[in-house]
Structure formats: structure tokens, C-alpha cells
Scaffold this active site. Structure first.
Site, PDB file in Angstrom:
ATOM      1  N   SER A  22       0.974  -1.355   0.103  1.00 44.79           N
ATOM      2  CA  SER A  22       0.011   0.019   0.004  1.00 44.79           C
ATOM      3  C   SER A  22       0.773   1.075  -0.041  1.00 44.79           C
ATOM      4  CB  SER A  22      -0.538  -0.177   1.030  1.00 44.79           C
ATOM      5  OG  SER A  22      -1.874   1.118   0.930  1.00 44.79           O
ATOM      6  N   SER A  24      -0.304   4.476   0.551  1.00 46.61           N
ATOM      7  CA  SER A  24      -0.841   5.159   2.300  1.00 46.61           C
ATOM      8  C   SER A  24      -0.135   5.955   2.738  1.00 46.61           C
ATOM      9  CB  SER A  24      -2.426   4.237   2.373  1.00 46.61           C
ATOM     10  OG  SER A  24      -3.509   3.376   1.954  1.00 46.61           O
ATOM     11  N   LYS A  73     -13.836  -4.694   4.257  1.00 48.41           N
ATOM     12  CA  LYS A  73     -14.960  -3.041   4.451  1.00 48.41           C
ATOM     13  C   LYS A  73     -15.968  -3.401   4.845  1.00 48.41           C
ATOM     14  CE  LYS A  73     -12.229  -1.202   0.825  1.00 48.41           C
ATOM     15  NZ  LYS A  73     -12.390  -0.446  -0.501  1.00 48.41           N
ATOM     16  N   ASN A  94     -14.675   2.319   4.053  1.00 45.96           N
ATOM     17  CA  ASN A  94     -13.304   2.183   4.104  1.00 45.96           C
ATOM     18  C   ASN A  94     -12.178   2.840   4.985  1.00 45.96           C
ATOM     19  OD1 ASN A  94     -13.197   4.562   2.922  1.00 45.96           O
ATOM     20  ND2 ASN A  94     -12.030   4.428   1.199  1.00 45.96           N
ATOM     21  N   ASP A 109     -14.335   6.171  -1.192  1.00 51.33           N
ATOM     22  CA  ASP A 109     -13.870   5.191  -2.584  1.00 51.33           C
ATOM     23  C   ASP A 109     -14.840   6.611  -3.819  1.00 51.33           C
ATOM     24  OD1 ASP A 109     -11.579   3.718  -1.457  1.00 51.33           O
ATOM     25  OD2 ASP A 109     -13.494   1.691  -1.548  1.00 51.33           O
ATOM     26  N   ALA A 134     -20.737  -4.173 -10.616  1.00 45.89           N
ATOM     27  CA  ALA A 134     -21.595  -4.221  -9.617  1.00 45.89           C
ATOM     28  C   ALA A 134     -20.608  -4.738  -8.244  1.00 45.89           C
ATOM     29  CB  ALA A 134     -23.254  -4.260  -9.479  1.00 45.89           C
ATOM     30  N   ALA A 137     -15.972  -1.728  -5.804  1.00 40.19           N
ATOM     31  CA  ALA A 137     -15.215  -0.374  -6.373  1.00 40.19           C
ATOM     32  C   ALA A 137     -15.926   0.849  -6.988  1.00 40.19           C
ATOM     33  CB  ALA A 137     -14.108  -0.008  -7.654  1.00 40.19           C
ATOM     34  N   TYR A 236      -5.392   1.053 -13.558  1.00 39.51           N
ATOM     35  CA  TYR A 236      -4.269   2.174 -13.307  1.00 39.51           C
ATOM     36  C   TYR A 236      -2.847   1.573 -13.434  1.00 39.51           C
ATOM     37  CZ  TYR A 236      -3.180   2.037  -7.991  1.00 39.51           C
ATOM     38  OH  TYR A 236      -3.318   1.590  -6.933  1.00 39.51           O
TER      39      TYR A 236
END
Length: 290
Positions: A22, A24, A73, A94, A109, A134, A137, A236
């Protein structure tokens, strides 16, 4: 200069499994350093079944808040005391904010998606969207887009467990927002083509085309695109998926999900600290080569 950890340093963190990859921790710690905020952000590899224990420990340690990635989540929503509107509708979160032991769940998100689209100069209010997928995300995007004032959203997914869950969410959004939301079987190509023709934006919310399977595209017929269509792919890696390449070659404006990651983090950061993340600095340092 490296920020000193003191006895007053507040804890922010990421829970999930795996988390070692991650970005983050880097972006949040840099943001705190830039703003002189006394927090440290760490990543903890926590399997879903251990989430309740982890939350009890974080409450005991008076952690200010945390992010949650897969697979936690959904369970984290059940462990929270309060839910934001988007988390309540989607059943996922999240971000947790801890206010003296009261946990509020948010999902940023979808906010990240809306801000990433705005970064490209596209205003979605009153517009029409075709959304492919669905899952987690896609659901976050669907809910936030409906809450933020889109006129119409057509969701396409295969008939699986996500489809059944999406039926419930679509019903809630039609009842509680001014957005007209419809769910369709992805295999119905004629309906898909008609929806894209009427749309201002097409969003791939699936992992189709993600590395290493970069030769795949969820839309295989370029004649479905039109020049007024903005095409957004949450993927990405690679930077330009086959879907985005086909769309670009058809004259569409395109964008990937890189800044969605940045802006969802910025939204979490604001919830915890009350400060705006210095996104231009974070963008330059951690996202310029992605």
C-alpha cells in the site's frame, strides 16, 4: 526532515490483508509532515476474522482512525457505531473515525472517483453514466454518484452474487435520491450500446484489463464509443488499459484510477485531521511516475 515520534503522537493506520504494497502510509505520513501534524500512519496485516479484535485494540489505544482495505470493508461497517449515508447504503466502508470510542464509518472511494473526474474538468451533476460492474469499487462509485446529483446511471453486471446485491442498492438509490438508477445484464449488448450512446461518461469498475491481463477489454467493440463520451477506468496498472486505448482511438477523453486513489486518501485525511491534504505535493512525490 523526518518527523519525530513523541509520547503525544496519534495513531492512524490501515487494516486489511495484504497491505504491504500500500502507498497509504507514505502519502499520509508525508501529508502529516508537510502540515506539522503529530500523527503516524502504519499498515497492519489483519485477516477479516481478526477485525473485531483489532478494532477493540485500536479503541483501547485511542487511535484517531483507520482505513480498511479488502477483505474487511463490509465487516467494519458492522463494527461501527454510526454510518455515513454512503456507507449505510453500500454496506461497506474504507474509513473509520474514532471520536472518544464512538466509531463512524465512511466510504471515501466514491468521493475519490468524483474528485478524480472533476480533476479532468468534467462536471457530472445532472449527467448520465454507464457503469460496468457491481463489485466493491463500482458500488462505491454508484452510490456516491447518485448522492452527488447524477441524473441517470445504468449499471451492467453479469448475473452473479454482486448482481443480487446490486438490485437492493439500486432500489434504495431510486427511493432515496433523485437519480434514476437501472441494473442490466451485461450480456445484453443492445441495451448496453443504447445506454453508452446516451451517456456522458462510461466507467469500468471491474478488474478486466488489469495487469497482468492487459490484453483484455471489457468493451471489445469500438463502435460503442462516441466522441462526446468521457471514459474512466478504475484500473491504473497499466496506466492505459486496452479499454482506454480503444476509447482514445475512437476520439474519447479518457482517465485512469490513479487519482481516485489519491483523492479517496485525501478525503479520509480530512475526516481524521480536519485539514486538507496537500494533494499537489503528494501527487508530485508519489503519483507522478505511476
Amino acid at each position: 526532515m523526518t518527523k519525530e515520534i513523541t509520547g503525544h503522537t496519534g495513531l492512524l493506520c490501515l487494516l486489511g490483508s495484504p497491505v504491504a504494497h500500500s502507498i497509504s502510509p507514505a502519502m499520509h505520513n508525508e501529508a502529516c509532515r508537510q502540515l506539522g501534524l503529530d500523527y503516524a500512519y502504519l499498515a497492519f496485516d489483519i485477516p477479516e476474522e481478526k477485525m473485531p479484535e483489532a478494532v477493540d485494540a485500536l479503541k483501547l489505544m485511542k487511535a484517531r482512525g483507520w482505513n480498511i482495505t479488502m477483505p474487511g470493508k463490509n465487516i467494519m461497517c458492522r463494527l461501527a457505531d454510526k454510518l455515513s449515508p454512503a456507507s449505510r447504503i453500500s454496506g461497506a466502508c474504507n474509513t473509520i473515525v474514532n471520536d472518544n470510542g464512538i466509531l463512524t464509518a465512511y466510504t471515501t472511494d466514491g468521493i475519490g472517483f468524483m474528485d478524480a473526474v472533476a480533476e479532468n474538468g468534467v462536471d457530472l451533476k445532472g449527467r448520465t453514466m454507464t457503469l460496468l460492474g457491481a463489485g466493491g469499487a463500482a458500488t462505491a462509485i454508484l452510490v456516491q454518484a447518485a448522492l452527488d446529483g447524477l441524473k441517470e446511471i445504468n449499471v451492467f453486471n453479469i448475473k452473479d452474487g454482486f448482481y443480487e446485491r446490486a438490485q437492493e442498492i439500486v432500489a434504495i438509490l431510486n427511493e432515496q435520491t433523485g437519480c434514476k438508477v437501472s441494473l442490466h445484464d451485461f450480456s445484453d449488448e443492445d441495451v448496453l450500446r443504447q445506454a453508452i450512446r446516451r451517456s456522458d461518461i462510461l466507467v469500468n469498475g471491474t478488474n478486466v484489463g488489469m495487469a497482468p491481463n492487459t490484453d483484455r477489454s471489457i468493451i471489445t467493440d469500438p463502435s460503442m464509443f462516441h466522441p462526446d463520451l468521457f471514459v474512466f477506468d478504475v484500473i491504473y496498472n497499466p496506466q492505459e488499459t486496452k479499454l482506454l486505448r480503444l476509447a482514445r482511438e475512437a476520439g474519447c477523453r479518457t482517465a485512469n484510477g490513479m487519482y481516485m486513489l489519491l483523492y479517496q486518501g485525501a478525503a479520509s485525511f480530512r475526516l481524521w485531521t480536519g485539514h486538507d491534504m496537500p494533494v499537489e505535493i503528494i501527487k508530485e512525490k508519489y503519483f507522478s511516475n505511476k
